[in-house]
Design an enzyme around this catalytic site. Structure first.
Site, PDB file in Angstrom:
ATOM      1  N   HIS A 188     -10.211  -4.900  10.859  1.00  0.00           N
ATOM      2  CA  HIS A 188     -10.809  -4.703   9.547  1.00  0.00           C
ATOM      3  C   HIS A 188     -12.108  -3.920   9.598  1.00  0.00           C
ATOM      4  O   HIS A 188     -12.887  -3.955   8.661  1.00  0.00           O
ATOM      5  CB  HIS A 188     -11.054  -6.056   8.867  1.00  0.00           C
ATOM      6  N   GLU A 211       0.795  -1.234   0.000  1.00  0.00           N
ATOM      7  CA  GLU A 211       0.000   0.000   0.000  1.00  0.00           C
ATOM      8  C   GLU A 211       0.823   1.278   0.000  1.00  0.00           C
ATOM      9  O   GLU A 211       0.525   2.204  -0.740  1.00  0.00           O
ATOM     10  CB  GLU A 211      -0.929   0.048   1.213  1.00  0.00           C
TER      11      GLU A 211
END
Lengths: 386, 344
Positions: free
Chosen positions: B143, B74
């Site tokens: 998450h 990322e």
């Protein structure tokens, strides 16, 4: 008396002829033997016999001298507290910026970290606007809003304060070059300290995978702030750290070495073969920044030795003089001209007014209708225009 | 026969219901077609058709150059996306969820958001960061975080949070056309929810302006201000409350930054009561900001009671269903809070 005048006239003409002949006597170009680069995952290395013209030499000399004097002036202004905050000086490393620029085109792209004043200059910024940015004035290259670490100009993406972040950015610029098919490339610079950053390895991976026209250049000046390379890196062979990316280790104190290696790397990129990595072995005379005296982690003797034996400007000067490519007077003239340019720029940088408060909130968004920005209290509503 | 005529007119006025994911897909497809500089990168966006199938069909149509699968890096690919935007392209950078954007947050804030200002208007960064934000179902603490407050804190970013399919399409098109960094917060649980799409949303030039909230339901007793999935909860709560004679005005923020304070103020000056509803944590959150802004503006004097925030519970998200359900605002929580605020 008329005979006397005749003699004087002839002497003057003779002198003119002599000086004209002196200039025409200079060697227009010469071949130089330069150090061979260490190579990684390459079959060839850059040339070791290179040609430099008198014009090129004078231009490299002038540019390096300008950077040198500009940085020393910044040192002075910082000690007078006219420059504040962070100030990371580049003196000693001039051959890197100048050599790289000599190996690419202005239409190519370049990005570096915070030791950026030299690159801002080689990429097209003027000494005046660089110094005025350091002093935080409206005539600064970023209108006083960026400071030392955030200077931008055409095809130059700063000036970046976060160690390592500029490397993925540079690969992104390279991606745009490939996407647009413009045969341009992007040089992304980082230091020996940044070389251990994870995001750099992420970038190596994607650049190689997608064959981006990116040249990654590690300016290894032996110290990441106060930490020597031996204390920071398990492998100090920075030119090999790209693993699957071919690499070169280059004498970063020799402008011709840097130039040749850059040309070599640029050809590689432009041929579509993907990225290349270069490690420039260089040295900074100043500490990491103006807050670092630079002598707690290295000896004064070491600094003196590099200055005496490997100074990039002296090396070039010696080369030119010993090959009759310029005269001492000519180079002195350049020095004088550079000094004046720096003085004038410093004068501007210390007298130009600070940015107007009305512009405090401008430049939040591009191409946006004006918006209201909250001031320090609920009643203060400030205006922001693009 | 009459029924068929009515249904026929209905079909003309509205299209078939469209799911949020398809609206997002259509928005990207139209913008990719419209401007060659637009491209999409992220994990699984190309050959997998998108982790949540939002980019389905795009790689087949536009190919490797414009739909790029990235490695799981990322920080690296977000930085690459920002660099590409600086050099003249218009990237859409997808995070599989915004939880992973934390790895890249330096590039979003320091490289994207601040650059136009630091360069005094020299260097623009036309980029969209998009992906699902907030809680899903059973994906636990790492998450499930909502990043609306984190990103909305920073000058130089626009932060958008669509609710329905029309929002999704119109706002994503606006975000892609915007010349500034936009954080586009989607919601995984909304991807599969179908919504009627208006006639005008069929147009390839349909956009919804960033920075303008929408009153989804008119009301007189209380202003319910929400974003994303919780707009549905507010509307459902409003239906229940209406049976008891309480008429809720439901505002869909659509954009978190810049916040449409005027819309909220106008509503509060009418209803005299404010309840904010969000999925994120309470401290320093979207609701907190709304309350502070109302205090500072003309609407304060119209409040008949302190403003109330309905938020996620101030804990990391647990896994077990009963625990997860009780970690997020439920319709009954909204109803309870409205009644407390109205003192009924």
């Amino acid at each position: 008396i008329s005979t006397l005048l005749m003699i004087i006239k002839n002497l003057i003409v003779a002198a003119a002829v002599v000086s004209a002949r002196t200039y025409a006597d200079f060697t227009t170009e010469a071949t130089f033997e330069i150090k061979k680069c260490d190579i990684h995952k390459l079959d060839e290395a850059p040339a070791t016999q290179v040609v430099m013209t008198r014009e090129e030499g004078l231009q490299y000399y002038r540019t390096m001298q300008t950077i040198r004097r500009m940085e020393l002036k910044a040192d002075q202004l910082y000690k007078q507290k006219i420059i504040r905050g962070f100030c990371h000086l580049y003196d000693g490393q001039e051959a890197c910026a100048v050599g790289i620029e000599a190996g690419i085109n202005l239409t190519d792209h370049l990005i570096t970290a915070y030791r950026a004043h030299g690159y801002t200059y080689t990429r097209g910024g003027t000494v005046k606007e660089i110094m005025a940015e350091l002093t935080g004035r409206r005539g600064g290259i970023a209108k006083g809003k960026g400071g030392s670490m955030h200077m931008y100009t055409k095809h130059f993406y700063g000036g970046n304060g976060i160690v390592g972040a500029q490397v993925p950015l540079g690969a992104g610029v390279a991606l745009a070059c490939k996407y647009l098919g413009n045969n341009e490339l992007c040089v992304s610079l980082y230091g020996d300290g940044a070389a251990n950053q994870g995001q750099i390895f992420e970038t190596y991976n994607m650049a190689a995978l997608w064959k981006l026209p990116a040249i990654f250049i590690c300016e290894n000046n032996r110290y990441g702030m106060g930490t020597s390379v031996e204390r920071a890196a398990a492998s100090t062979d920075y030119y090999k750290r790209g693993d699957f990316i071919p690499g070169l280790r280059v004498d970063g104190m020799d402008v011709l070495c840097v130039r040749e290696a850059t040309k070599f790397a640029a050809d590689h990129c432009r041929s579509g073969k993907g990225p290349m990595l270069m490690e420039l072995q260089t040295y900074r005379y100043h500490g990491h920044s103006m807050s670092d005296p630079g002598v707690s982690y290295r000896t004064r003797e070491e600094i003196q030795e590099v200055r005496g034996k490997s100074d990039p400007i002296s090396m070039l000067k010696d080369r030119m003089l010993s090959n009759n490519m310029a005269s001492i007077e000519e180079l002195k003239e350049i020095d004088v001209a550079v000094r004046k340019e720096i003085e004038d720029a410093a004068q501007f940088a210390t007298t130009d007014p600070e940015p107007p408060l009305e512009e405090l909130c401008n430049h939040i968004f591009y191409n946006n209708p004006a918006l209201e920005v909250r001031g320090t209290n609920p009643w203060t509503k400030l205006k922001s225009v693009s | 026969r009459l029924k068929n005529i009515v249904l026929g007119w209905n079909d003309l006025l509205c299209s078939k219901p469209m799911m949020v994911r398809d609206a997002l897909n259509q928005a990207m497809d139209e913008e990719l077609e419209r401007d060659e500089r637009v491209f999409l990168l992220g994990e699984e966006v190309a050959q997998y058709d998108g982790a949540y199938k939002v980019s389905r069909g795009l790689w087949k149509k536009y190919g490797d150059k414009r739909i790029i699968d990235t490695p799981i890096t990322e920080m690296g690919f977000a930085g690459i996306a920002v660099g590409a935007a600086m050099a003249g392209l218009r990237p859409i950078c997808e995070f599989m969820t915004f939880n992973f954007s934390m790895q890249a947050i330096d590039q979003i804030i320091n490289s994207a958001a601040k650059t136009y200002y630091m360069s005094a208007g020299f260097q623009a960064v036309p980029i969209v960061f998009r992906g699902p934000n907030g809680a899903s179902a059973g994906v636990a603490a790492q998450h499930s975080q909502c990043f609306a407050a984190w990103y909305a804190h920073c000058p130089g970013l626009k932060v958008v949070s669509p609710w329905n399919a029309e929002d999704a399409k119109g706002l994503l098109k606006s975000a892609i056309r915007d010349d500034n960094p936009v954080v586009f917060l989607e919601n995984e649980l909304m991807y599969g929810v179908p919504f009627e799409m208006s006639e005008e949303s069929q147009s390839k030039d349909f956009t919804i302006p960033i920075g303008k909230a929408k009153v989804e339901r008119q009301g007189t007793h209380v202003s319910l201000v929400s974003h994303s999935r919780y707009v549905s909860h507010c509307l459902d709560a409003a239906v229940v409350l209406a049976k008891e004679g309480i008429e809720c005005e439901v505002i869909n923020l659509r954009t978190i930054r810049p916040l449409d304070v005027e819309c909220i103020e106008t509503s509060v000056m009418k209803t005299n009561h404010l309840v904010t509803v969000e999925g994120g944590w309470p401290q320093f959150g979207v609701g907190a900001e709304i309350c502070a802004r109302i205090m500072e503006g003309p609407a304060f004097n119209y409040l008949d009671a302190p403003a109330t925030r309905v938020t996620g519970v101030d804990i990391p998200m647990p896994y077990a269903k009963i625990l997860e359900d009780n970690s997020l605002p439920q319709i009954k929580d909204i109803i309870f809070s409205v009644k407390k605020t109205l003192n009924v």
